[in-house]
Design a protein around this motif. Structure first.
Motif, PDB file in Angstrom:
ATOM      1  N   ALA A   1      28.510 -14.039  -0.941  1.00 46.16           N
ATOM      2  CA  ALA A   1      27.991 -13.074  -1.917  1.00 46.16           C
ATOM      3  C   ALA A   1      26.631 -12.531  -1.474  1.00 46.16           C
ATOM      4  O   ALA A   1      26.352 -11.331  -1.616  1.00 46.16           O
ATOM      5  N   GLU A   2      25.803 -13.388  -0.918  1.00 44.00           N
ATOM      6  CA  GLU A   2      24.468 -12.950  -0.489  1.00 44.00           C
ATOM      7  C   GLU A   2      24.536 -12.042   0.733  1.00 44.00           C
ATOM      8  O   GLU A   2      23.782 -11.067   0.830  1.00 44.00           O
TER       9      GLU A   2
ATOM     10  N   ALA B   1      26.951 -10.085   1.465  1.00 44.93           N
ATOM     11  CA  ALA B   1      27.446  -8.798   0.957  1.00 44.93           C
ATOM     12  C   ALA B   1      26.318  -8.060   0.222  1.00 44.93           C
ATOM     13  O   ALA B   1      26.106  -6.859   0.420  1.00 44.93           O
ATOM     14  N   ARG B   2      25.588  -8.779  -0.593  1.00 45.46           N
ATOM     15  CA  ARG B   2      24.502  -8.150  -1.372  1.00 45.46           C
ATOM     16  C   ARG B   2      23.456  -7.538  -0.460  1.00 45.46           C
ATOM     17  O   ARG B   2      22.931  -6.457  -0.706  1.00 45.46           O
ATOM     18  N   LEU B   3      23.171  -8.241   0.646  1.00 41.16           N
ATOM     19  CA  LEU B   3      22.138  -7.753   1.576  1.00 41.16           C
ATOM     20  C   LEU B   3      22.702  -6.689   2.525  1.00 41.16           C
ATOM     21  O   LEU B   3      21.961  -6.064   3.269  1.00 41.16           O
TER      22      LEU B   3
ATOM     23  N   THR C   1      16.657 -15.785   0.694  1.00 38.80           N
ATOM     24  CA  THR C   1      17.502 -16.556  -0.223  1.00 38.80           C
ATOM     25  C   THR C   1      17.641 -17.983   0.293  1.00 38.80           C
ATOM     26  O   THR C   1      17.764 -18.200   1.498  1.00 38.80           O
TER      27      THR C   1
ATOM     28  N   ARG D   1      15.016 -15.746  -3.697  1.00 39.86           N
ATOM     29  CA  ARG D   1      16.129 -16.083  -4.577  1.00 39.86           C
ATOM     30  C   ARG D   1      16.584 -17.502  -4.277  1.00 39.86           C
ATOM     31  O   ARG D   1      16.705 -17.881  -3.105  1.00 39.86           O
TER      32      ARG D   1
ATOM     33  N   ASN E   1      28.460 -18.715  -2.297  1.00 36.37           N
ATOM     34  CA  ASN E   1      27.132 -18.128  -2.486  1.00 36.37           C
ATOM     35  C   ASN E   1      26.670 -17.389  -1.233  1.00 36.37           C
ATOM     36  O   ASN E   1      26.041 -16.331  -1.314  1.00 36.37           O
TER      37      ASN E   1
END
Ligand code: NAD
Length: 358
Positions: free
Chosen positions: A27-28, A30-32, A148, A13, A24
Protein backbone atom coordinates in the motif's frame (compact mmCIF):
# COMPACT_ATOMS: atom_id res chain seq x y z
CA UNK A 1 10.15 25.54 37.31
CA UNK A 2 8.99 27.54 34.26
CA UNK A 3 8.13 25.64 31.10
CA UNK A 4 10.15 26.99 28.17
CA UNK A 5 11.41 24.79 25.35
CA UNK A 6 12.04 24.43 21.62
CA UNK A 7 10.92 21.04 20.31
CA UNK A 8 10.86 19.66 16.77
CA UNK A 9 8.62 16.71 15.92
CA UNK A 10 9.89 14.77 12.90
CA UNK A 11 7.31 13.89 10.24
CA UNK A 12 6.96 10.19 9.54
CA UNK A 13 4.16 7.71 8.95
CA UNK A 14 4.10 4.74 11.31
CA UNK A 15 2.11 1.62 10.38
CA UNK A 16 1.93 -0.88 13.22
CA UNK A 17 0.33 -4.28 12.79
CA UNK A 18 1.34 -7.86 13.47
CA UNK A 19 1.25 -9.95 10.30
CA UNK A 20 0.49 -6.91 8.15
CA UNK A 21 3.95 -5.93 6.84
CA UNK A 22 3.51 -7.21 3.27
CA UNK A 23 0.11 -5.57 2.80
CA UNK A 24 1.28 -2.33 4.42
CA UNK A 25 4.39 -2.22 2.24
CA UNK A 26 2.43 -2.78 -0.97
CA UNK A 27 0.00 0.00 0.00
CA UNK A 28 2.83 2.41 0.81
CA UNK A 29 4.76 1.69 -2.40
CA UNK A 30 1.53 2.38 -4.34
CA UNK A 31 0.79 5.54 -2.33
CA UNK A 32 4.27 6.89 -3.00
CA UNK A 33 3.97 6.00 -6.70
CA UNK A 34 7.36 4.26 -6.75
CA UNK A 35 8.36 2.37 -9.92
CA UNK A 36 11.91 1.19 -9.20
CA UNK A 37 12.25 -0.22 -5.71
CA UNK A 38 15.56 -1.34 -4.19
CA UNK A 39 15.19 -3.72 -1.24
CA UNK A 40 18.11 -3.83 1.18
CA UNK A 41 18.38 -6.86 3.50
CA UNK A 42 21.40 -8.83 4.70
CA UNK A 43 21.79 -12.42 3.51
CA UNK A 44 20.33 -13.61 6.76
CA UNK A 45 17.37 -11.21 6.56
CA UNK A 46 16.58 -12.02 2.92
CA UNK A 47 14.00 -14.71 3.61
CA UNK A 48 12.01 -12.30 5.80
CA UNK A 49 12.45 -9.54 3.24
CA UNK A 50 11.17 -11.74 0.40
CA UNK A 51 8.01 -12.44 2.37
CA UNK A 52 7.55 -8.74 3.20
CA UNK A 53 8.12 -7.74 -0.44
CA UNK A 54 5.91 -10.50 -1.84
CA UNK A 55 3.31 -8.06 -3.16
CA UNK A 56 5.59 -5.44 -4.76
CA UNK A 57 7.83 -5.36 -7.84
CA UNK A 58 11.48 -5.22 -6.80
CA UNK A 59 13.92 -3.71 -9.31
CA UNK A 60 17.03 -4.46 -7.25
CA UNK A 61 17.92 -6.65 -4.28
CA UNK A 62 20.96 -5.64 -2.25
CA UNK A 63 22.40 -7.95 0.40
CA UNK A 64 25.85 -6.58 1.19
CA UNK A 65 25.17 -5.26 4.72
CA UNK A 66 27.90 -4.79 7.37
CA UNK A 67 27.46 -3.50 10.93
CA UNK A 68 28.33 0.18 11.53
CA UNK A 69 28.17 0.84 7.76
CA UNK A 70 31.77 0.89 6.50
CA UNK A 71 32.14 3.60 3.84
CA UNK A 72 33.10 1.08 1.11
CA UNK A 73 29.88 -0.86 1.75
CA UNK A 74 27.87 2.37 1.55
CA UNK A 75 29.57 3.43 -1.69
CA UNK A 76 28.80 0.07 -3.32
CA UNK A 77 25.10 0.34 -2.41
CA UNK A 78 24.98 3.98 -3.58
CA UNK A 79 26.45 3.03 -6.95
CA UNK A 80 24.07 0.10 -7.33
CA UNK A 81 21.04 2.35 -6.65
CA UNK A 82 22.23 4.96 -9.13
CA UNK A 83 22.96 2.38 -11.86
CA UNK A 84 19.49 0.86 -11.52
CA UNK A 85 17.59 4.17 -11.56
CA UNK A 86 16.03 3.43 -8.17
CA UNK A 87 13.25 5.75 -6.93
CA UNK A 88 12.47 4.16 -3.52
CA UNK A 89 14.57 2.36 -0.92
CA UNK A 90 13.07 -0.33 1.27
CA UNK A 91 15.10 -1.84 4.10
CA UNK A 92 14.04 -4.98 5.93
CA UNK A 93 16.27 -5.87 8.85
CA UNK A 94 18.09 -4.64 11.91
CA UNK A 95 19.80 -1.32 12.52
CA UNK A 96 22.72 -2.23 10.25
CA UNK A 97 20.39 -2.71 7.30
CA UNK A 98 18.47 0.47 8.08
CA UNK A 99 21.84 2.22 8.42
CA UNK A 100 22.85 1.19 4.93
CA UNK A 101 19.56 2.46 3.47
CA UNK A 102 20.19 5.75 5.26
CA UNK A 103 23.69 5.97 3.79
CA UNK A 104 22.17 5.60 0.31
CA UNK A 105 19.38 8.07 1.11
CA UNK A 106 21.88 10.59 2.39
CA UNK A 107 23.62 11.02 -0.97
CA UNK A 108 20.78 10.11 -3.34
CA UNK A 109 17.98 11.90 -1.39
CA UNK A 110 15.76 8.89 -2.21
CA UNK A 111 12.84 8.19 0.16
CA UNK A 112 13.11 5.19 2.49
CA UNK A 113 10.50 2.79 3.82
CA UNK A 114 11.92 0.96 6.83
CA UNK A 115 10.70 -2.43 8.04
CA UNK A 116 12.66 -3.06 11.25
CA UNK A 117 13.25 -6.55 12.58
CA UNK A 118 15.11 -5.65 15.81
CA UNK A 119 14.54 -3.06 18.56
CA UNK A 120 17.46 -0.80 17.54
CA UNK A 121 15.18 2.10 16.57
CA UNK A 122 17.24 3.57 13.73
CA UNK A 123 14.09 3.69 11.58
CA UNK A 124 12.64 6.52 13.67
CA UNK A 125 15.66 8.83 13.69
CA UNK A 126 17.22 11.27 11.24
CA UNK A 127 20.68 10.13 12.40
CA UNK A 128 23.08 8.40 10.00
CA UNK A 129 26.30 6.58 10.88
CA UNK A 130 29.30 5.62 8.76
CA UNK A 131 32.63 4.02 9.67
CA UNK A 132 35.86 5.04 7.98
CA UNK A 133 39.36 4.06 9.08
CA UNK A 134 38.05 2.63 12.38
CA UNK A 135 36.26 5.85 13.31
CA UNK A 136 32.49 5.91 13.40
CA UNK A 137 31.00 9.23 12.35
CA UNK A 138 27.37 10.11 12.91
CA UNK A 139 25.40 13.05 11.65
CA UNK A 140 21.89 14.37 11.32
CA UNK A 141 20.09 14.81 8.02
CA UNK A 142 16.29 14.81 7.64
CA UNK A 143 16.69 13.11 4.23
CA UNK A 144 17.67 9.86 5.97
CA UNK A 145 14.53 9.74 8.13
CA UNK A 146 12.38 7.00 6.60
CA UNK A 147 9.13 8.44 5.21
CA UNK A 148 7.30 5.39 6.53
CA UNK A 149 8.05 2.78 9.17
CA UNK A 150 6.24 -0.53 9.00
CA UNK A 151 6.28 -2.40 12.30
CA UNK A 152 5.29 -6.06 12.36
CA UNK A 153 6.04 -7.97 15.56
CA UNK A 154 5.88 -11.27 13.65
CA UNK A 155 9.18 -10.30 11.99
CA UNK A 156 10.91 -10.20 15.37
CA UNK A 157 9.83 -13.69 16.44
CA UNK A 158 13.00 -15.16 14.93
CA UNK A 159 15.22 -12.84 16.98
CA UNK A 160 16.83 -15.12 19.59
CA UNK A 161 16.00 -14.29 23.21
CA UNK A 162 19.55 -13.15 23.97
CA UNK A 163 19.56 -10.75 21.01
CA UNK A 164 16.02 -9.60 21.82
CA UNK A 165 17.16 -8.68 25.34
CA UNK A 166 20.28 -6.85 24.14
CA UNK A 167 18.38 -5.05 21.39
CA UNK A 168 15.54 -4.12 23.74
CA UNK A 169 18.06 -2.69 26.20
CA UNK A 170 19.54 -0.70 23.31
CA UNK A 171 16.07 0.85 23.08
CA UNK A 172 16.08 1.35 26.86
CA UNK A 173 19.41 3.17 26.47
CA UNK A 174 17.82 5.60 24.01
CA UNK A 175 15.11 6.34 26.59
CA UNK A 176 17.47 6.80 29.53
CA UNK A 177 20.12 8.79 27.65
CA UNK A 178 17.33 11.08 26.34
CA UNK A 179 16.61 12.15 29.91
CA UNK A 180 19.80 14.25 29.89
CA UNK A 181 20.47 14.56 26.16
CA UNK A 182 21.71 17.94 24.91
CA UNK A 183 18.21 18.94 23.67
CA UNK A 184 16.19 17.33 26.46
CA UNK A 185 12.67 18.77 26.83
CA UNK A 186 9.40 17.70 28.49
CA UNK A 187 8.08 16.12 25.26
CA UNK A 188 11.01 13.83 24.61
CA UNK A 189 11.18 13.00 28.33
CA UNK A 190 7.52 11.94 28.21
CA UNK A 191 8.20 9.74 25.16
CA UNK A 192 11.29 8.28 26.83
CA UNK A 193 9.37 7.51 30.04
CA UNK A 194 6.61 5.71 28.10
CA UNK A 195 9.35 3.84 26.21
CA UNK A 196 10.88 2.67 29.51
CA UNK A 197 7.47 1.49 30.67
CA UNK A 198 6.70 -0.38 27.43
CA UNK A 199 10.15 -2.02 27.20
CA UNK A 200 10.21 -3.01 30.86
CA UNK A 201 6.80 -4.62 30.40
CA UNK A 202 7.52 -6.23 27.00
CA UNK A 203 11.01 -7.66 27.45
CA UNK A 204 10.18 -10.01 30.37
CA UNK A 205 7.20 -11.28 28.33
CA UNK A 206 9.62 -12.13 25.50
CA UNK A 207 11.95 -14.09 27.77
CA UNK A 208 8.96 -15.90 29.31
CA UNK A 209 7.35 -16.66 25.92
CA UNK A 210 9.70 -16.01 22.98
CA UNK A 211 7.16 -17.24 20.44
CA UNK A 212 4.35 -14.97 21.64
CA UNK A 213 3.70 -11.59 20.04
CA UNK A 214 2.40 -9.65 23.07
CA UNK A 215 5.83 -8.91 24.50
CA UNK A 216 7.29 -8.33 21.07
CA UNK A 217 4.60 -5.76 20.21
CA UNK A 218 5.29 -3.91 23.46
CA UNK A 219 9.03 -4.03 22.78
CA UNK A 220 8.63 -2.69 19.22
CA UNK A 221 6.31 0.07 20.42
CA UNK A 222 8.84 0.92 23.15
CA UNK A 223 11.70 0.79 20.65
CA UNK A 224 9.89 3.28 18.41
CA UNK A 225 9.23 5.67 21.32
CA UNK A 226 12.81 5.33 22.49
CA UNK A 227 14.15 6.30 19.09
CA UNK A 228 11.83 9.28 18.73
CA UNK A 229 12.92 10.48 22.17
CA UNK A 230 16.59 9.95 21.27
CA UNK A 231 16.31 11.71 17.87
CA UNK A 232 14.72 14.66 19.63
CA UNK A 233 16.96 14.89 22.73
CA UNK A 234 20.21 14.12 20.90
CA UNK A 235 23.12 11.85 21.81
CA UNK A 236 24.00 11.94 25.47
CA UNK A 237 27.09 10.55 27.20
CA UNK A 238 25.88 6.95 26.90
CA UNK A 239 25.73 7.11 23.11
CA UNK A 240 29.11 8.83 22.92
CA UNK A 241 30.68 6.00 24.93
CA UNK A 242 28.99 3.20 22.98
CA UNK A 243 29.72 4.66 19.61
CA UNK A 244 33.44 4.76 20.36
CA UNK A 245 33.32 1.17 21.65
CA UNK A 246 31.48 0.10 18.49
CA UNK A 247 33.26 2.21 15.90
CA UNK A 248 36.85 1.98 17.18
CA UNK A 249 36.82 -1.36 19.00
CA UNK A 250 34.21 -3.07 16.82
CA UNK A 251 32.15 -4.26 19.80
CA UNK A 252 28.61 -5.47 18.97
CA UNK A 253 26.15 -2.58 19.09
CA UNK A 254 23.20 -3.87 21.11
CA UNK A 255 25.24 -5.86 23.65
CA UNK A 256 27.52 -2.87 24.24
CA UNK A 257 24.57 -0.59 24.93
CA UNK A 258 22.98 -3.18 27.20
CA UNK A 259 26.20 -3.59 29.20
CA UNK A 260 27.21 0.07 29.56
CA UNK A 261 23.74 1.45 30.42
CA UNK A 262 23.65 0.78 34.20
CA UNK A 263 27.13 2.33 34.57
CA UNK A 264 26.02 5.52 32.82
CA UNK A 265 22.85 5.62 34.91
CA UNK A 266 24.89 5.26 38.12
CA UNK A 267 27.35 7.88 36.83
CA UNK A 268 24.68 10.52 36.08
CA UNK A 269 21.75 9.77 38.40
CA UNK A 270 23.08 11.43 41.59
CA UNK A 271 23.71 14.63 39.59
CA UNK A 272 20.33 14.49 37.80
CA UNK A 273 17.72 13.85 40.52
CA UNK A 274 14.72 14.93 38.43
CA UNK A 275 15.67 12.69 35.50
CA UNK A 276 16.40 9.84 37.91
CA UNK A 277 12.98 10.29 39.52
CA UNK A 278 11.25 10.11 36.11
CA UNK A 279 13.19 6.97 35.20
CA UNK A 280 12.35 5.37 38.56
CA UNK A 281 8.65 6.24 38.13
CA UNK A 282 8.64 4.69 34.65
CA UNK A 283 10.11 1.47 36.07
CA UNK A 284 7.69 1.66 39.00
CA UNK A 285 10.53 1.51 41.53
CA UNK A 286 11.72 3.91 44.21
CA UNK A 287 15.12 4.28 42.62
CA UNK A 288 16.22 4.42 38.95
CA UNK A 289 19.26 2.13 39.16
CA UNK A 290 17.27 -0.44 41.14
CA UNK A 291 14.57 -0.40 38.46
CA UNK A 292 17.06 -0.98 35.66
CA UNK A 293 19.07 -3.60 37.55
CA UNK A 294 15.97 -5.54 38.63
CA UNK A 295 14.89 -5.71 34.99
CA UNK A 296 18.38 -6.67 33.79
CA UNK A 297 18.47 -9.46 36.36
CA UNK A 298 15.10 -10.83 35.23
CA UNK A 299 16.32 -10.74 31.63
CA UNK A 300 19.78 -12.16 32.36
CA UNK A 301 21.15 -9.16 30.46
CA UNK A 302 24.74 -8.76 29.19
CA UNK A 303 27.06 -7.90 32.09
CA UNK A 304 30.67 -7.23 31.12
CA UNK A 305 32.38 -5.64 28.12
CA UNK A 306 35.12 -8.26 28.48
CA UNK A 307 32.58 -10.81 27.23
CA UNK A 308 32.37 -8.90 23.93
CA UNK A 309 36.08 -8.53 23.22
CA UNK A 310 36.98 -5.31 25.06
CA UNK A 311 40.22 -5.39 27.06
CA UNK A 312 41.81 -3.19 29.73
CA UNK A 313 44.48 -1.92 27.35
CA UNK A 314 41.74 -0.29 25.23
CA UNK A 315 40.44 1.90 28.07
CA UNK A 316 42.93 4.79 27.78
CA UNK A 317 42.39 5.13 24.04
CA UNK A 318 38.61 4.89 24.41
CA UNK A 319 38.57 7.59 27.11
CA UNK A 320 40.74 9.86 24.97
CA UNK A 321 38.18 9.72 22.13
CA UNK A 322 35.05 9.79 24.32
CA UNK A 323 36.00 12.71 26.59
CA UNK A 324 35.85 15.55 24.03
CA UNK A 325 32.56 14.15 22.65
CA UNK A 326 30.66 14.20 25.97
CA UNK A 327 28.03 16.96 25.84
CA UNK A 328 28.95 19.94 28.01
CA UNK A 329 25.44 19.74 29.46
CA UNK A 330 25.97 16.24 30.91
CA UNK A 331 24.70 16.36 34.51
CA UNK A 332 27.95 14.99 35.98
CA UNK A 333 31.10 16.46 34.42
CA UNK A 334 33.17 13.74 32.75
CA UNK A 335 36.91 13.58 33.39
CA UNK A 336 39.66 11.20 32.30
CA UNK A 337 39.59 9.71 35.80
CA UNK A 338 35.86 9.15 36.16
CA UNK A 339 35.39 7.85 32.59
CA UNK A 340 38.30 5.47 33.14
CA UNK A 341 36.61 4.23 36.31
CA UNK A 342 33.30 3.80 34.47
CA UNK A 343 34.91 1.71 31.71
CA UNK A 344 36.93 -0.34 34.22
CA UNK A 345 33.72 -1.22 36.02
CA UNK A 346 31.85 -2.02 32.76
CA UNK A 347 34.78 -4.11 31.52
CA UNK A 348 34.53 -6.61 34.32
CA UNK A 349 30.86 -6.30 35.20
CA UNK A 350 31.44 -4.76 38.64
CA UNK A 351 28.33 -3.63 40.53
CA UNK A 352 27.45 -0.23 38.92
CA UNK A 353 26.58 1.08 42.39
CA UNK A 354 30.34 1.56 42.93
CA UNK A 355 30.02 4.66 40.73
CA UNK A 356 27.38 6.21 42.99
CA UNK A 357 29.77 6.94 45.86
CA UNK A 358 32.04 9.86 45.06
P1 NAD B 1 22.11 -5.61 13.38
O1 NAD B 1 21.24 -4.89 12.42
O2 NAD B 1 23.55 -5.66 13.08
O3 NAD B 1 21.50 -7.05 13.58
C1 NAD B 1 22.14 -7.97 14.45
C2 NAD B 1 22.01 -9.38 13.89
O4 NAD B 1 20.65 -9.79 14.02
C3 NAD B 1 22.35 -9.48 12.42
O5 NAD B 1 23.06 -10.65 12.20
C4 NAD B 1 21.00 -9.54 11.74
O6 NAD B 1 21.01 -10.22 10.51
C5 NAD B 1 20.20 -10.31 12.77
N1 NAD B 1 18.75 -10.08 12.72
C6 NAD B 1 18.10 -8.93 12.43
N2 NAD B 1 16.77 -9.12 12.55
C7 NAD B 1 16.60 -10.42 12.93
C8 NAD B 1 15.45 -11.20 13.22
N3 NAD B 1 14.23 -10.70 13.20
N4 NAD B 1 15.65 -12.49 13.57
C9 NAD B 1 16.89 -13.02 13.65
N5 NAD B 1 18.01 -12.31 13.41
C10 NAD B 1 17.86 -11.02 13.03
O7 NAD B 1 21.98 -5.00 14.85
P2 NAD B 1 21.03 -3.88 15.49
O8 NAD B 1 21.35 -3.91 16.91
O9 NAD B 1 19.64 -4.02 15.05
O10 NAD B 1 21.57 -2.53 14.84
C11 NAD B 1 22.85 -2.05 15.13
C12 NAD B 1 23.24 -0.96 14.16
O11 NAD B 1 22.23 0.03 14.08
C13 NAD B 1 24.51 -0.24 14.58
O12 NAD B 1 25.33 0.00 13.46
C14 NAD B 1 23.99 1.06 15.13
O13 NAD B 1 24.93 2.09 15.06
C15 NAD B 1 22.79 1.30 14.30
N6 NAD B 1 21.79 2.16 14.95
C16 NAD B 1 21.59 3.40 14.44
C17 NAD B 1 20.67 4.24 15.01
C18 NAD B 1 20.42 5.58 14.40
O14 NAD B 1 19.58 6.31 14.88
N7 NAD B 1 21.11 5.94 13.35
C19 NAD B 1 19.93 3.82 16.12
C20 NAD B 1 20.15 2.54 16.61
C21 NAD B 1 21.08 1.72 16.02
Amino acid sequence: MSLTFDHITLGQRVLFGTGAAAANLAAEVARLGAQRVMVIASDFETEMARAVAADIDVALWHHDVVMHVPIEVADKARAAAAESGIDLLVCVGGGSTTGLAKAVGMTSRLPIIAVPTTYAGSEATNVWGLTEASRKTTGVDDAVLPVTVIYDAALTLSLPVEMSVASGLNGMAHCIDSMWGPRVDPINQALGAEGIRALSQGLPLITADPSGTDGREQALYGAYLSAVAFASAGSGIHHKICHVLGGTFNLPHAQTHATVLPYVLAFNAPAAPEAAARIAAAFGTADALTGLQDLRKRLDAPKALADYGFTADGIAKAVEIILPAVPASNPYPATTQNLTRLLQAALTGEDPAVLLSR
